[in-house]
Enzyme design. Structure first.
Site, PDB file in Angstrom:
ATOM      1  N   ARG A 197     -30.699   2.941  13.696  1.00  0.00           N
ATOM      2  CA  ARG A 197     -29.235   2.793  13.620  1.00  0.00           C
ATOM      3  C   ARG A 197     -28.847   1.388  13.188  1.00  0.00           C
ATOM      4  O   ARG A 197     -28.014   1.212  12.298  1.00  0.00           O
ATOM      5  CB  ARG A 197     -28.616   3.119  14.985  1.00  0.00           C
ATOM      6  CG  ARG A 197     -27.087   3.061  14.975  1.00  0.00           C
ATOM      7  CD  ARG A 197     -26.506   3.055  16.363  1.00  0.00           C
ATOM      8  NE  ARG A 197     -26.967   1.844  17.050  1.00  0.00           N
ATOM      9  CZ  ARG A 197     -27.085   1.738  18.366  1.00  0.00           C
ATOM     10  NH1 ARG A 197     -26.802   2.730  19.154  1.00  0.00           N
ATOM     11  NH2 ARG A 197     -27.517   0.611  18.912  1.00  0.00           N
ATOM     12  N   GLU A 222     -48.978  -2.703  15.484  1.00  0.00           N
ATOM     13  CA  GLU A 222     -48.719  -4.128  15.631  1.00  0.00           C
ATOM     14  C   GLU A 222     -49.714  -4.681  16.641  1.00  0.00           C
ATOM     15  O   GLU A 222     -49.823  -4.159  17.743  1.00  0.00           O
ATOM     16  CB  GLU A 222     -47.292  -4.394  16.114  1.00  0.00           C
ATOM     17  CG  GLU A 222     -47.022  -5.885  16.262  1.00  0.00           C
ATOM     18  CD  GLU A 222     -45.640  -6.165  16.807  1.00  0.00           C
ATOM     19  OE1 GLU A 222     -44.964  -7.030  16.228  1.00  0.00           O
ATOM     20  OE2 GLU A 222     -45.246  -5.533  17.796  1.00  0.00           O
TER      21      GLU A 222
END
Length: 166
Positions: A81, A165
């Site tokens: 978003r 990551e």
């Protein structure tokens, strides 16, 4: 008013059709998250092997601990978003590189670089991005080496490359 809302909730939101719709749309996301969990296991295993090798060869363990996590669905949705991206599996895989995270804690900075180099020399690991906050700490004093890597996961019928990551 509460009885009208309660009746609507029971009739529509708890209907078998609605629950089936939720399950149908939830399953692909659950599957994707399981792929990220598999990628974490691959990376964790690589670090365990490296730590074991250093323990045998040099009688020391450069790794103090390894922790992992999967980004929550809420956090994924917020990130999409905030970036103005659509909520789709393709968008998630393409645009978010920290869904799977592995944190390797070392006592000495030189061990961090040593382990990172060993990891990146492996022929099935692809470096996507590197941020060195040890050489150049953040303004708040944060120090770490961040690597975004791609690692293969070997599924029953395919091999998928997944981002992690480190």
């Amino acid at each position: 008013m509460d009885t009208i809302r309660g009746k609507f909730f029971k009739q529509h939101l708890l209907s078998d059709q609605f629950l089936d719709l939720i399950e149908k749309n939830k399953r692909p996301m659950d599957e994707l998250m399981s792929y990220y969990q598999c990628a974490i296991m691959e990376v964790e295993t690589k670090f365990k092997v490296l730590n074991q090798e250093y323990s045998l060869e040099y009688d020391r363990n450069p790794i103090e601990s390894v922790k992992s996590r999967i980004k929550s669905t809420d956090s994924i949705v917020r990130k999409l978003r905030d970036r103005g991206l659509p909520f789709s599996l393709e968008s998630i895989e393409r645009s978010i590189s920290d869904i799977a995270g592995v944190r390797v804690i070392c006592s000495f900075p030189e061990d961090i670089y040593l382990l990172a180099d060993c990891l990146l020399r492996q022929n099935d690991i692809t470096l996507i991005e590197r941020k060195d906050y040890i050489a150049t700490p953040k303004d708040n004093g944060y120090r770490s080496l961040h690597l975004i890597v791609e690692v293969p996961i070997f599924l029953r019928s395919e091999t998928r490359m997944m981002k992690v990551e480190v």
